[in-house]
Design an enzyme around this catalytic site. Structure first.
Site, mmCIF file in Angstrom:
data_model
loop_
_atom_site.group_PDB
_atom_site.id
_atom_site.type_symbol
_atom_site.label_atom_id
_atom_site.label_comp_id
_atom_site.label_asym_id
_atom_site.label_seq_id
_atom_site.Cartn_x
_atom_site.Cartn_y
_atom_site.Cartn_z
ATOM 1 N N HIS A 172 0.858 -1.190 0.000
ATOM 2 C CA HIS A 172 0.000 0.000 0.000
ATOM 3 C C HIS A 172 0.888 1.233 0.000
ATOM 4 O O HIS A 172 2.106 1.144 0.189
ATOM 5 C CB HIS A 172 -0.905 -0.003 1.242
ATOM 6 C CG HIS A 172 -0.147 0.084 2.533
ATOM 7 N ND1 HIS A 172 0.419 -1.025 3.144
ATOM 8 C CD2 HIS A 172 0.193 1.149 3.316
ATOM 9 C CE1 HIS A 172 1.055 -0.643 4.242
ATOM 10 N NE2 HIS A 172 0.941 0.676 4.376
ATOM 11 N N HIS A 218 0.754 5.679 1.279
ATOM 12 C CA HIS A 218 0.057 6.778 1.950
ATOM 13 C C HIS A 218 0.306 8.052 1.156
ATOM 14 O O HIS A 218 1.440 8.311 0.744
ATOM 15 C CB HIS A 218 0.561 6.957 3.385
ATOM 16 C CG HIS A 218 0.663 5.667 4.130
ATOM 17 N ND1 HIS A 218 -0.447 4.908 4.437
ATOM 18 C CD2 HIS A 218 1.731 4.965 4.591
ATOM 19 C CE1 HIS A 218 -0.053 3.801 5.060
ATOM 20 N NE2 HIS A 218 1.265 3.808 5.164
ATOM 21 N N GLU A 254 6.059 7.494 6.695
ATOM 22 C CA GLU A 254 6.146 6.385 7.642
ATOM 23 C C GLU A 254 7.602 5.921 7.771
ATOM 24 O O GLU A 254 8.269 5.667 6.769
ATOM 25 C CB GLU A 254 5.264 5.231 7.153
ATOM 26 C CG GLU A 254 5.161 4.081 8.147
ATOM 27 C CD GLU A 254 4.091 3.063 7.744
ATOM 28 O OE1 GLU A 254 3.541 3.163 6.628
ATOM 29 O OE2 GLU A 254 3.825 2.159 8.554
ATOM 30 N N HIS A 269 4.840 0.245 -0.120
ATOM 31 C CA HIS A 269 5.666 -0.491 0.840
ATOM 32 C C HIS A 269 4.898 -1.633 1.474
ATOM 33 O O HIS A 269 3.666 -1.660 1.476
ATOM 34 C CB HIS A 269 6.200 0.457 1.929
ATOM 35 C CG HIS A 269 5.130 1.191 2.670
ATOM 36 N ND1 HIS A 269 4.485 2.295 2.143
ATOM 37 C CD2 HIS A 269 4.569 0.986 3.890
ATOM 38 C CE1 HIS A 269 3.599 2.740 3.010
ATOM 39 N NE2 HIS A 269 3.619 1.962 4.074
HETATM 40 CU CU LIG Z 1 2.137 1.973 5.557
#
Ligand SMILES: [Cu+2]
Length: 368
Positions: A84, A86, A91, A130
């Protein structure tokens, strides 16, 4: 008469004690305030499959500066989450113990993968696909996510977990053969949590010696912080370092600097400190942004505002709101902590400005 005065004084102390909340919490507060939370505290824990997530700093506890979470999980033959990205969150993956593998790819760049051992680090800026897989039985991933509030995803997905023994995760084997967490159908409904499924991402399986592609540097040379928004990885001790000698010795190893954080305006470092030499007193700091000290090794003493001194050991976290006085020092000979910080003028940046480039992970053997 003396006894009466003594009782009055005692009740006065009790009144004051009741009026001020304890520095120590079992769950991150739902408003901005200083606190200390112990390693493996309840910390609003949730289970997602065999993984246990604990939230040491949350959106509400940091006024949405960042989220700091620990994920403890057994080794697994499957990905820990479906691939997925973001769009709005950066992150960061730190390895506090054990081993896990991280995959990351930005746009049409090369797909990167690394096996992280303790102290290793990988970072995933927005719009980078990632995923990860837990490889060792006693593994803890420590995540820092900017800005704060991302934990809402896990509250949505997970089941609440409390344990009278505070065991890191429920002892069980992970026999899953497909990724933990939401299935493809559900993950596509998670965009309101800033999770965008990338079902066409195929995690490469050609890592040799813990990395691919094979022109990467991993545990065999210097790792730099990428300046072009691509994901990058810093093996423990192989990144850039600064030695600051102003208040005892402090070695800052930046993991994310203002350049990499961009508009999200944060920094992340590890800081390794000596004891204070006899003639130096502990400085008092105040910062414009929220920050946290998470002890990785040794023992850290922290005095925040008017609270009593807190002694932090491995895994414990002290959270410091903006514009709050803080002093820290080590009575152990070597203490190392992870330091996420909102803004670009936090402790790590100030120590770097007052220090000099340094090639080592250990401080000098004599005082300056
Ligand atoms: Cu993530």
């Amino acid at each position: 008469m003396k006894a009466h005065l003594f009782l009055t004084a005692t009740s006065l102390v009790l009144d004051v004690t009741l009026a001020v909340p304890s520095l120590y919490v079992d769950e991150a507060p739902n408003y901005l305030r200083p606190y200390v939370i112990r390693s493996y505290a309840t910390a609003q824990a949730v289970n997602v499959g065999s993984q246990t997530y604990r939230f040491m700093v949350t959106g509400p506890s940091s006024n949405y500066a960042f989220t700091l979470l620990d994920t403890n999980a057994p080794n697994s033959n499957a990905l820990g989450v479906l691939p997925h990205l973001h769009q709005r969150h950066h992150e960061n993956f730190f390895n506090s113990k054990g081993r896990y593998q991280l995959w990351a790819q930005k746009d049409n760049g090369a797909q990167q993968t690394r096996i992280l051992s303790p102290g290793d680090f990988g970072t995933v800026s927005p719009n980078t696909t990632h995923t990860f897989q837990i490889l060792d039985p006693d593994t803890q991933m420590t995540g820092t996510i900017f800005p704060g509030g991302f934990e809402d995803l896990f509250f949505f997905l997970g089941t609440n977990y409390t344990s009278s023994t505070h065991t890191p995760y429920i002892p069980q084997f992970d026999n899953s053969t497909s990724a933990a967490g939401p299935g493809g159908d559900l993950i596509s409904t998670l965009e309101s949590f800033d999770v965008y499924s990338q079902p066409n991402f195929n995690p490469r399986s050609d890592a040799i010696n813990g990395f691919a592609p094979q022109d990467s540097i991993w545990h065999d040379g210097a790792n730099d912080l990428a300046e072009d928004g691509t994901p990058y990885f810093i093996a423990n001790g192989w990144g850039p370092k600064t030695l600051n000698s102003q208040h005892g010795y402090q070695i800052v190893a930046p993991l994310v600097s203002p350049v990499q954080a961009g508009d999200l305006n944060f920094t992340l470092s590890t800081i390794s400190i000596s004891k204070l030499p006899a003639n130096i007193s502990v400085p008092t700091w105040t910062f414009d942004g929220a920050c946290a000290f998470k002890v990785l090794e040794g023992k850290l003493s922290v005095k925040i505002a008017d609270y009593p001194i807190a002694e932090l050991i491995s895994g414990d976290v002290a959270f410091v709101p903006p514009h709050t006085t803080v002093q820290y020092w080590s009575e152990a000979y070597f203490t190392k902590f992870l330091f996420p910080s909102a803004g670009v003028n936090g402790l790590d940046q100030r120590l770097v400005s007052g220090g000099k480039d340094y090639d080592f992970v250990t401080f000098p053997s004599t005082w300056v």
